[in-house]
Design a protein around this motif. Structure first.
Motif, short mmCIF file in Angstrom:
data_model
loop_
_atom_site.label_atom_id
_atom_site.label_comp_id
_atom_site.label_asym_id
_atom_site.label_seq_id
_atom_site.Cartn_x
_atom_site.Cartn_y
_atom_site.Cartn_z
N ASP A 185 76.67 51.30 -2.59
CA ASP A 185 76.01 52.74 -2.36
C ASP A 185 75.29 53.13 -3.30
N ALA A 186 75.91 52.78 -4.47
CA ALA A 186 75.35 53.07 -6.01
C ALA A 186 74.05 52.61 -6.23
N CYS A 198 79.49 56.21 -10.04
CA CYS A 198 79.82 55.23 -8.87
C CYS A 198 81.41 55.59 -8.64
N GLY A 222 78.30 50.58 -12.34
CA GLY A 222 79.04 50.91 -11.20
C GLY A 222 80.53 49.88 -11.37
N ALA A 265 72.49 50.13 -11.75
CA ALA A 265 73.30 50.80 -11.03
C ALA A 265 74.67 49.98 -10.58
N ALA A 268 71.30 53.96 -3.56
CA ALA A 268 71.04 55.49 -4.09
C ALA A 268 69.94 55.42 -5.33
N ALA A 269 70.27 54.31 -6.21
CA ALA A 269 69.52 54.17 -7.56
C ALA A 269 68.16 53.95 -7.06
N ASP A 315 66.50 56.94 -5.14
CA ASP A 315 66.00 58.05 -6.04
C ASP A 315 64.84 57.68 -6.93
N SER A 316 65.06 56.22 -7.36
CA SER A 316 63.78 56.08 -8.60
C SER A 316 62.51 56.13 -7.70
N ASP A 363 74.87 66.67 -6.47
CA ASP A 363 73.91 65.50 -7.12
C ASP A 363 73.08 66.16 -8.19
N ALA A 382 67.75 57.06 -13.17
CA ALA A 382 68.18 57.06 -11.67
C ALA A 382 69.26 55.91 -11.77
N ARG A 386 73.47 56.67 -11.24
CA ARG A 386 74.10 56.42 -10.20
C ARG A 386 75.24 55.33 -10.55
#
Lengths: 385, 253
Positions: A356-357, A347, A245, A241, A360-361, A364-365, A138, A339, A343
């Protein structure tokens, strides 16, 4: 032979009986209705019986077979596979043509060697290792992404960026004006809360007037940029994202690459630019709303006149404070864009991967935002700004 | 002519005011391999949507056996829909589930089978479509042709009386397309399944079709029904001959 109807679920009886013959031969008699909802003896029992009697020749014979669907070939396939494995001679000549055809069809394409997967429970150590490797991957991804982004920005600054201006306007519209309502509501309420929490303490010393200082400084330096960033990461970062994606799932990003258009310049730069343009404006607006919220509390509940409130704020907040908030929001805008877009670009190629993306975005952010906010605050504190 | 399985009467399909096809009348016999053909954009896939209950007709009726599909209440319609299986153009496998879970889903929802029996059934269905051993793969990990076959295994999970195919051979190499055609034929022969396929793949049309309807996008209605081979031999309509000979006319040029 079609199934008639499946309304009498439990009445459907399918029978199977193994009869011993001479010379290690056996006959498997099949009768009744072999339909979807029939109760059928587990095939494993027949297999153990075959094993126990060390059968060498097996004949499968229908004996009063009334109806059948996939249950029958499915059942017989297990027996046939067992016979192949144990070198038992199998005679299915008496079965209906359709059943024989289906059995032949099921084994027409041999199982590809190595296709089958064996699932093993991984040990704790393996799990930890996998996680760490994932983290390394990552962070590598992030470094590569940021590197490419910097190159793309550099190209853009030299006027070589290729994206459509219309896209930029759409993203600006989406990130700015469309986010107005939620930013207004949240920052107004945060201003209210801030004022209330502070005022209860300050009122004990009769220092309600300092609510203004607290709210103004708190909002302009911290809560305004922070709350706006968190709202935007959920609203816009996740959307980026998901958009990228989905484009990845549809091979649209590959299409851009093969056209010789950099996805970084075409997709990421306008999105980041839109956030960088809109976030500071939204933040200033959020500051204003927060101060209005504070005014409502101090005027409504703590007898501070609006004139006093205004003068106190004018005294407390100087342009440096506003600039700090402004700069923070710029940093947050870049982080949210990174972020979200990273992501999205990384993707996987399935519907769940898009979800999921997006998740996660956002995660993360928010992490990036809070960590960078702490760092900035620490540094500014040391510099006494 | 076998007994009618699906009957379409005066069917008009439209999106809002935009009419796709009007006044379609045809019968799909039990055990037939029925082809819906026509040029691109003539409404083949839309017709399929009307037959499988995804879109309501603007006018006209669809009968399954003797039952009026669209005037039936929702519960009855579900009963009918449970007797059909659909293979969508790109397989439409649930990407978050493995192949085994994809096929097990309808089995678990609509039958009283035990877990072990479902697992056996899944392996059997995958073996039928030539995917033995691929139970634990996710759709994204296998090729397009394999996804299509896995989609077929899922469509067949409940032993449907009617199987619908949307462009079965699209995106397959000729050999795989041929294998899929063979599979369709053997399903019909062994289980007596009625097959309805939307396709413009001429090789498939002649290889498997026993009956067909030809839709035309200009006149917005059907031009003919019947066995595709017979249509090719006997039709007088230049549009049909054009289509069935890849624009070369009868006998080729």
């Amino acid at each position: 032979m079609r199934k008639a109807d499946s309304t009498h679920q439990s009445d459907i009886v399918a029978r199977v009986a193994l009869r011993r013959g001479e010379n290690a031969a056996a006959i498997l008699e099949i009768s009744g209705r072999w339909l979807r909802d029939a109760r059928i003896e587990p095939v494993e029992r027949i297999l153990t019986e075959l094993e126990a009697q060390s059968v060498k020749r097996l004949t499968i014979r229908p004996d009063g077979l009334e109806a059948w669907d996939s249950r029958l070939p499915c059942y017989l396939l297990k027996i046939a596979d067992y016979c192949v494995a144990k070198a038992i001679e199998l005679d299915i000549g008496a079965l209906p043509q359709g059943v024989r055809d289906l059995l032949a069809l099921a084994r027409a394409v041999p199982e590809r060697s190595g296709a089958r997967r064996h699932q093993e429970r991984a040990s704790l150590l393996v799990n930890i290792g996998t996680r760490v490797l994932g983290l390394i991957k990552d962070s590598r991804l992030l470094i590569v992404f940021v590197g490419e982004l910097i190159l793309a920005v550099w190209a853009a600054l030299r006027g070589r960026a290729r994206f459509r201006l219309l896209d930029l306007f759409i993203f600006v519209q989406d990130a700015g004006p469309n986010g107005f309502a939620i930013v207004s509501l949240i920052s107004l309420l945060v201003g209210l809360i801030l004022a209330f929490v502070g005022a209860l303490q300050l009122a004990m010393f009769g220092a309600q007037i300092y609510i203004a200082d607290l709210v103004a400084l708190g909002t302009v330096r911290e809560m305004g940029p922070l709350m706006t960033a968190i709202i935007m990461s959920g609203r816009t970062g996740a959307a980026y994202a998901a958009q990228l994606g989905t484009m990845n799932v549809n091979s649209e990003i590959d299409a851009l690459k093969t056209m010789g258009i950099s996805p970084m310049a075409f997709l990421v730069i306008p999105r980041m630019l839109a956030l960088v343009l809109m976030m500071p404006l939204l933040t200033l607006y959020a500051d204003l709303m927060g101060i209005v919220g504070g005014a409502a509390v101090s005027y409504g509940a703590f007898d501070v006149s609006l004139i006093q409130y205004y003068h106190e704020i004018a005294k407390a907040v100087d342009i440096a404070d506003v600039a700090v908030g402004f700069c923070k929001s710029l940093v947050f805008a870049v982080l949210i864009a990174i972020a979200g877009c990273m992501r999205g670009m990384a993707c996987g190629r399935s519907a769940s991967a898009v979800g999921d993306a997006a998740t996660a975005a956002v995660v993360d952010s928010i992490v990036y935002i809070v960590v960078s906010d702490s760092l900035i605050t620490l540094v500014l504190n040391q510099l006494k700004i | 002519m076998t007994a009618a399985h699906i009957t379409v009467e005066h069917l008009t399909m439209a999106y809002g005011d935009f009419v796709i096809q009007r006044d379609l009348n045809f019968t799909i016999g039990r055990g037939e391999v029925f082809i819906v053909m026509g040029g691109s954009g003539c409404g083949k896939s839309t017709l399929l949507k009307h037959l499988i209950g995804l879109q309501q007709p603007a006018k006209g009726e669809v009968f399954y056996d003797k039952q009026n599909f669209w005037s039936a209440d929702a519960e009855q319609r579900l009963q009918v829909m449970r007797r059909i299986g659909v293979l969508y153009q790109s397989g439409a496998l649930f990407s978050s589930l493995t192949l085994a879970e994809n096929i097990a889903l309808p089995l678990g929802e609509f039958t009283a089978l035990t877990k072990a029996e479902i697992a056996d059934m899944v392996s059997y269905k995958l073996a039928l479509v030539g995917l033995a051993g691929f139970e634990d793969y996710y759709p994204a990990e296998i090729s397009g042709g394999m996804q299509k076959r896995a989609g077929l295994a899922r469509a067949m999970a409940l032993d449907p009386e009617i199987l619908f195919f949307d462009e079965p051979s699209a995106g397959l190499d000729p050999v795989s397309a041929r294998l899929l055609d063979d599979l369709i034929i053997s399903l019909r022969d062994t289980l007596g399944t009625t097959i309805v396929a939307v396709t413009h793949e001429l090789a498939s049309i002649f290889a498997i079709g026993t009956d067909s309807v030809f839709l035309d996008s200009d006149s917005k209605t059907m031009l003919a029904t019947g066995n595709p081979k017979q249509l090719l031999a006997e039709s007088e309509d230049p549009r049909i001959i054009q289509f069935l000979t890849r624009g070369q006319g009868r006998g080729g040029r």
